[in-house]
Design an enzyme around this catalytic site. Structure first.
Site, PDB file in Angstrom:
ATOM      1  N   ASP A  67      -2.222   5.755   5.458  1.00 44.41           N
ATOM      2  CA  ASP A  67      -0.822   5.619   5.831  1.00 44.41           C
ATOM      3  C   ASP A  67      -0.098   6.963   5.838  1.00 44.41           C
ATOM      4  O   ASP A  67       0.785   7.191   6.665  1.00 44.41           O
ATOM      5  CB  ASP A  67      -0.118   4.661   4.865  1.00 44.41           C
ATOM      6  CG  ASP A  67      -0.344   3.199   5.239  1.00 44.41           C
ATOM      7  OD1 ASP A  67      -1.001   2.943   6.268  1.00 44.41           O
ATOM      8  OD2 ASP A  67       0.133   2.323   4.503  1.00 44.41           O
ATOM      9  N   THR A 177       7.490  -1.620   1.304  1.00 47.05           N
ATOM     10  CA  THR A 177       6.239  -1.966   0.617  1.00 47.05           C
ATOM     11  C   THR A 177       5.683  -0.795  -0.191  1.00 47.05           C
ATOM     12  O   THR A 177       4.626  -0.922  -0.798  1.00 47.05           O
ATOM     13  CB  THR A 177       5.162  -2.415   1.627  1.00 47.05           C
ATOM     14  OG1 THR A 177       4.881  -1.325   2.520  1.00 47.05           O
ATOM     15  CG2 THR A 177       5.636  -3.616   2.429  1.00 47.05           C
TER      16      THR A 177
END
Length: 307
Positions: A67, A177
Protein backbone atom coordinates in the site's frame (compact mmCIF):
# COMPACT_ATOMS: atom_id res chain seq x y z
CA UNK A 1 -1.83 2.53 -24.65
CA UNK A 2 1.70 3.58 -25.52
CA UNK A 3 3.68 3.15 -22.32
CA UNK A 4 3.59 2.08 -18.69
CA UNK A 5 5.38 3.72 -15.78
CA UNK A 6 6.86 1.48 -13.08
CA UNK A 7 6.79 2.60 -9.44
CA UNK A 8 9.02 0.33 -7.35
CA UNK A 9 9.06 -0.53 -3.67
CA UNK A 10 12.05 1.39 -2.28
CA UNK A 11 13.86 -1.61 -0.76
CA UNK A 12 12.32 -4.95 -1.77
CA UNK A 13 13.57 -7.09 -4.66
CA UNK A 14 11.19 -6.39 -7.54
CA UNK A 15 13.23 -8.07 -10.30
CA UNK A 16 10.89 -11.04 -10.75
CA UNK A 17 7.83 -8.85 -11.21
CA UNK A 18 9.67 -6.40 -13.48
CA UNK A 19 10.78 -9.35 -15.64
CA UNK A 20 7.15 -10.45 -16.05
CA UNK A 21 6.17 -6.94 -17.12
CA UNK A 22 9.17 -6.65 -19.48
CA UNK A 23 8.28 -9.88 -21.27
CA UNK A 24 4.66 -8.80 -21.62
CA UNK A 25 5.67 -5.35 -22.90
CA UNK A 26 8.01 -6.89 -25.50
CA UNK A 27 5.22 -9.12 -26.83
CA UNK A 28 2.79 -6.22 -27.07
CA UNK A 29 5.36 -3.63 -28.21
CA UNK A 30 4.77 -1.31 -25.29
CA UNK A 31 7.39 0.94 -23.76
CA UNK A 32 8.27 0.93 -20.07
CA UNK A 33 9.41 3.90 -17.99
CA UNK A 34 10.92 4.18 -14.52
CA UNK A 35 12.28 6.96 -12.32
CA UNK A 36 15.89 7.82 -13.15
CA UNK A 37 16.82 7.00 -9.53
CA UNK A 38 15.70 3.38 -10.10
CA UNK A 39 17.49 2.77 -13.43
CA UNK A 40 19.90 0.25 -11.89
CA UNK A 41 17.05 -1.87 -10.54
CA UNK A 42 15.49 -2.57 -13.94
CA UNK A 43 16.66 -4.00 -17.30
CA UNK A 44 18.17 -1.68 -19.89
CA UNK A 45 14.98 -1.85 -21.97
CA UNK A 46 13.16 0.22 -19.32
CA UNK A 47 13.70 3.92 -20.05
CA UNK A 48 14.67 6.16 -17.12
CA UNK A 49 12.90 9.53 -16.86
CA UNK A 50 12.92 12.33 -14.28
CA UNK A 51 10.58 11.57 -11.39
CA UNK A 52 8.40 14.59 -12.15
CA UNK A 53 7.81 13.31 -15.71
CA UNK A 54 6.99 9.66 -14.98
CA UNK A 55 3.23 10.09 -14.56
CA UNK A 56 2.84 12.63 -17.36
CA UNK A 57 4.66 10.49 -19.94
CA UNK A 58 2.95 7.19 -19.02
CA UNK A 59 -0.58 6.12 -19.93
CA UNK A 60 -0.83 4.12 -16.71
CA UNK A 61 1.32 3.34 -13.68
CA UNK A 62 2.22 -0.09 -12.27
CA UNK A 63 2.90 0.00 -8.54
CA UNK A 64 5.08 -2.91 -7.40
CA UNK A 65 5.01 -3.29 -3.61
CA UNK A 66 2.38 -2.77 -0.95
CA UNK A 67 0.00 0.00 0.00
CA UNK A 68 2.85 2.42 0.72
CA UNK A 69 4.18 2.06 -2.81
CA UNK A 70 0.66 2.43 -4.17
CA UNK A 71 0.16 5.66 -2.23
CA UNK A 72 3.43 6.98 -3.64
CA UNK A 73 2.27 6.19 -7.16
CA UNK A 74 -1.01 8.02 -6.58
CA UNK A 75 0.80 11.05 -5.17
CA UNK A 76 3.15 11.15 -8.16
CA UNK A 77 0.18 11.41 -10.53
CA UNK A 78 -1.96 13.84 -8.53
CA UNK A 79 -1.45 16.68 -11.06
CA UNK A 80 -2.48 14.47 -13.99
CA UNK A 81 -4.26 11.39 -12.58
CA UNK A 82 -3.55 8.16 -14.44
CA UNK A 83 -4.85 4.63 -13.77
CA UNK A 84 -2.64 2.90 -11.18
CA UNK A 85 -2.46 -0.90 -11.07
CA UNK A 86 -1.18 -2.32 -7.80
CA UNK A 87 0.94 -5.50 -7.80
CA UNK A 88 1.06 -7.02 -4.33
CA UNK A 89 4.42 -7.71 -2.67
CA UNK A 90 3.46 -6.68 0.86
CA UNK A 91 1.92 -8.62 3.74
CA UNK A 92 -1.31 -6.68 4.24
CA UNK A 93 -2.59 -4.46 1.44
CA UNK A 94 -5.95 -2.73 1.17
CA UNK A 95 -5.25 -0.89 -2.09
CA UNK A 96 -3.31 -3.44 -4.15
CA UNK A 97 -5.29 -6.11 -5.96
CA UNK A 98 -3.09 -8.21 -8.29
CA UNK A 99 -0.67 -10.98 -7.26
CA UNK A 100 2.46 -11.54 -9.44
CA UNK A 101 1.18 -14.82 -11.02
CA UNK A 102 -1.93 -13.00 -12.26
CA UNK A 103 0.01 -10.07 -13.70
CA UNK A 104 0.15 -11.04 -17.45
CA UNK A 105 -3.63 -11.43 -17.61
CA UNK A 106 -4.09 -8.19 -15.65
CA UNK A 107 -1.84 -6.28 -18.04
CA UNK A 108 -3.76 -7.60 -21.03
CA UNK A 109 -7.03 -6.47 -19.45
CA UNK A 110 -5.42 -3.09 -18.77
CA UNK A 111 -4.44 -2.84 -22.45
CA UNK A 112 -7.97 -3.75 -23.51
CA UNK A 113 -9.41 -1.22 -21.04
CA UNK A 114 -11.31 -4.08 -19.43
CA UNK A 115 -11.35 -2.63 -15.91
CA UNK A 116 -13.10 -0.12 -13.73
CA UNK A 117 -11.57 2.95 -12.13
CA UNK A 118 -11.92 3.46 -8.40
CA UNK A 119 -11.67 7.19 -7.74
CA UNK A 120 -9.76 8.31 -4.65
CA UNK A 121 -9.75 11.66 -2.87
CA UNK A 122 -6.72 13.18 -1.20
CA UNK A 123 -5.89 15.75 1.46
CA UNK A 124 -3.88 18.81 0.43
CA UNK A 125 -1.79 20.27 3.23
CA UNK A 126 -1.27 24.03 3.23
CA UNK A 127 1.78 23.95 5.47
CA UNK A 128 3.92 22.53 2.68
CA UNK A 129 2.29 23.89 -0.45
CA UNK A 130 -0.42 22.80 -2.85
CA UNK A 131 1.56 19.97 -4.39
CA UNK A 132 2.09 18.00 -1.17
CA UNK A 133 -0.85 15.66 -0.69
CA UNK A 134 -1.88 12.56 1.24
CA UNK A 135 -4.26 9.85 0.05
CA UNK A 136 -4.44 8.10 3.44
CA UNK A 137 -3.77 10.59 6.20
CA UNK A 138 -1.93 13.56 7.62
CA UNK A 139 -0.66 13.06 11.17
CA UNK A 140 0.89 15.29 13.82
CA UNK A 141 2.97 13.01 16.03
CA UNK A 142 4.82 13.83 19.24
CA UNK A 143 8.50 13.06 19.46
CA UNK A 144 9.20 10.34 22.08
CA UNK A 145 9.78 11.75 25.53
CA UNK A 146 8.80 15.31 24.60
CA UNK A 147 5.30 15.57 26.06
CA UNK A 148 2.05 15.77 24.11
CA UNK A 149 0.72 17.19 20.87
CA UNK A 150 -1.38 20.16 21.94
CA UNK A 151 -3.35 21.74 19.12
CA UNK A 152 -6.62 23.50 18.42
CA UNK A 153 -9.08 22.49 15.71
CA UNK A 154 -10.83 25.11 13.58
CA UNK A 155 -13.30 24.33 10.80
CA UNK A 156 -14.04 27.02 8.23
CA UNK A 157 -12.48 29.51 10.60
CA UNK A 158 -14.62 28.52 13.60
CA UNK A 159 -12.73 27.01 16.55
CA UNK A 160 -14.10 23.65 17.70
CA UNK A 161 -11.84 22.86 20.63
CA UNK A 162 -8.41 21.53 21.46
CA UNK A 163 -6.51 18.24 21.61
CA UNK A 164 -3.86 16.97 23.99
CA UNK A 165 -2.72 13.59 22.73
CA UNK A 166 0.15 11.46 21.44
CA UNK A 167 -0.84 11.99 17.81
CA UNK A 168 -3.54 13.70 15.80
CA UNK A 169 -4.62 11.94 12.59
CA UNK A 170 -6.65 13.47 9.75
CA UNK A 171 -7.74 10.83 7.25
CA UNK A 172 -9.64 10.28 4.03
CA UNK A 173 -12.20 7.43 3.76
CA UNK A 174 -9.41 5.30 2.26
CA UNK A 175 -7.14 6.15 5.18
CA UNK A 176 -9.82 5.30 7.72
CA UNK A 177 -8.51 1.70 7.70
CA UNK A 178 -4.95 2.81 8.54
CA UNK A 179 -3.55 5.02 11.34
CA UNK A 180 -6.97 6.47 12.19
CA UNK A 181 -8.42 2.98 12.65
CA UNK A 182 -5.51 1.98 14.90
CA UNK A 183 -6.20 5.10 17.01
CA UNK A 184 -9.84 4.07 17.48
CA UNK A 185 -11.41 5.97 14.59
CA UNK A 186 -14.42 4.77 12.57
CA UNK A 187 -14.34 2.89 9.29
CA UNK A 188 -15.67 5.10 6.51
CA UNK A 189 -17.03 3.63 3.28
CA UNK A 190 -14.72 4.32 0.32
CA UNK A 191 -17.87 5.44 -1.53
CA UNK A 192 -18.37 8.27 0.97
CA UNK A 193 -16.79 11.72 0.96
CA UNK A 194 -15.68 12.77 4.43
CA UNK A 195 -12.70 13.77 6.53
CA UNK A 196 -12.03 12.11 9.90
CA UNK A 197 -10.00 13.75 12.68
CA UNK A 198 -8.93 11.22 15.33
CA UNK A 199 -6.72 11.73 18.42
CA UNK A 200 -4.41 8.89 19.46
CA UNK A 201 -4.15 8.32 23.24
CA UNK A 202 -5.99 11.56 24.14
CA UNK A 203 -5.27 12.97 27.59
CA UNK A 204 -7.54 16.04 27.52
CA UNK A 205 -9.73 18.08 25.20
CA UNK A 206 -11.54 16.37 22.32
CA UNK A 207 -11.27 12.63 22.90
CA UNK A 208 -13.36 11.15 20.08
CA UNK A 209 -13.22 11.20 16.31
CA UNK A 210 -14.77 14.15 14.48
CA UNK A 211 -16.25 13.48 11.02
CA UNK A 212 -16.36 16.54 8.76
CA UNK A 213 -17.70 17.47 5.35
CA UNK A 214 -15.31 17.43 2.39
CA UNK A 215 -16.27 21.05 1.68
CA UNK A 216 -14.97 22.27 5.05
CA UNK A 217 -11.45 23.61 5.52
CA UNK A 218 -9.55 22.30 8.52
CA UNK A 219 -6.90 24.16 10.45
CA UNK A 220 -4.77 22.60 13.19
CA UNK A 221 -2.75 25.10 15.21
CA UNK A 222 -0.07 24.05 17.67
CA UNK A 223 -0.58 25.63 21.08
CA UNK A 224 2.17 27.17 23.22
CA UNK A 225 4.11 24.53 25.14
CA UNK A 226 3.10 21.78 22.72
CA UNK A 227 5.64 19.02 22.35
CA UNK A 228 7.83 19.07 19.28
CA UNK A 229 5.87 17.25 16.58
CA UNK A 230 6.58 15.52 13.30
CA UNK A 231 4.16 16.03 10.43
CA UNK A 232 3.61 12.88 8.37
CA UNK A 233 1.80 12.45 5.08
CA UNK A 234 0.94 8.84 4.28
CA UNK A 235 3.67 7.84 6.74
CA UNK A 236 6.33 10.04 5.12
CA UNK A 237 7.85 12.69 7.40
CA UNK A 238 7.70 16.13 5.79
CA UNK A 239 8.42 18.27 8.86
CA UNK A 240 10.23 17.09 11.98
CA UNK A 241 10.47 18.90 15.29
CA UNK A 242 7.90 21.68 14.79
CA UNK A 243 6.82 23.46 17.99
CA UNK A 244 4.62 26.16 16.47
CA UNK A 245 2.61 26.92 13.37
CA UNK A 246 -0.58 25.84 11.64
CA UNK A 247 -1.56 23.06 9.25
CA UNK A 248 -4.34 23.88 6.77
CA UNK A 249 -6.01 20.85 5.20
CA UNK A 250 -8.42 20.66 2.28
CA UNK A 251 -10.19 17.68 0.75
CA UNK A 252 -9.70 17.15 -2.98
CA UNK A 253 -12.05 14.84 -4.88
CA UNK A 254 -11.08 12.56 -7.78
CA UNK A 255 -7.35 13.04 -7.20
CA UNK A 256 -6.34 9.44 -7.93
CA UNK A 257 -7.43 6.52 -10.09
CA UNK A 258 -7.01 2.91 -8.94
CA UNK A 259 -7.50 0.05 -11.38
CA UNK A 260 -10.05 -2.54 -10.25
CA UNK A 261 -10.78 -5.80 -12.09
CA UNK A 262 -13.16 -7.31 -9.53
CA UNK A 263 -14.33 -4.61 -7.10
CA UNK A 264 -16.71 -6.90 -5.19
CA UNK A 265 -14.08 -9.58 -4.58
CA UNK A 266 -11.54 -6.94 -3.60
CA UNK A 267 -13.93 -5.50 -1.02
CA UNK A 268 -14.63 -8.96 0.39
CA UNK A 269 -10.89 -9.55 0.86
CA UNK A 270 -10.51 -6.21 2.63
CA UNK A 271 -13.33 -7.05 5.02
CA UNK A 272 -11.56 -10.32 5.84
CA UNK A 273 -8.26 -8.49 6.41
CA UNK A 274 -9.93 -6.06 8.79
CA UNK A 275 -11.41 -8.92 10.79
CA UNK A 276 -7.97 -10.57 11.01
CA UNK A 277 -6.47 -7.34 12.35
CA UNK A 278 -8.76 -7.58 15.37
CA UNK A 279 -7.76 -11.17 16.21
CA UNK A 280 -5.37 -11.26 19.21
CA UNK A 281 -3.35 -14.18 17.79
CA UNK A 282 0.16 -14.65 16.46
CA UNK A 283 0.49 -16.29 13.00
CA UNK A 284 1.52 -19.67 14.42
CA UNK A 285 -1.53 -19.60 16.70
CA UNK A 286 -3.77 -18.93 13.71
CA UNK A 287 -2.27 -21.94 11.95
CA UNK A 288 -3.25 -24.13 14.88
CA UNK A 289 -6.89 -23.20 14.26
CA UNK A 290 -6.80 -24.88 10.84
CA UNK A 291 -8.21 -28.40 10.39
CA UNK A 292 -5.53 -31.12 10.53
CA UNK A 293 -5.69 -31.84 6.80
CA UNK A 294 -4.93 -28.18 6.06
CA UNK A 295 -2.45 -27.68 8.87
CA UNK A 296 0.16 -30.18 7.69
CA UNK A 297 0.82 -28.65 4.22
CA UNK A 298 1.48 -25.33 5.95
CA UNK A 299 3.55 -26.72 8.83
CA UNK A 300 6.94 -26.09 7.19
CA UNK A 301 6.10 -22.79 5.61
CA UNK A 302 7.78 -19.70 6.97
CA UNK A 303 5.18 -17.39 8.44
CA UNK A 304 5.43 -13.61 8.16
CA UNK A 305 5.54 -11.49 11.29
CA UNK A 306 2.17 -10.50 12.76
CA UNK A 307 0.45 -7.54 11.09
Amino acid sequence: MAGLGLVLHPTRDVSEVVAIIERWAARHRKSLLVRAEDRRRVPASVAPVPEAELATRADALISIGGDGTMLGALRSAVRDPKPVLGVHLGRLGFLVEVAPPDLPAALSRLLAEDFTVESHACLACGVCGEDVVAFNDIALIRQPGSGFVTATLAVDGQRYGYYRCDALVVSTPTGSTAYSYAAGGPLVSPAAHAVVVTPSAPMAGISRSVVLSPEETIRLELRPHSAAVAVEMDGVVINDGATEGTVDIRYRRDAGQVVRFDPVRHQERNQLKLSLLDLPFLPDQLRELLPEELRQPHAQRELPPPF
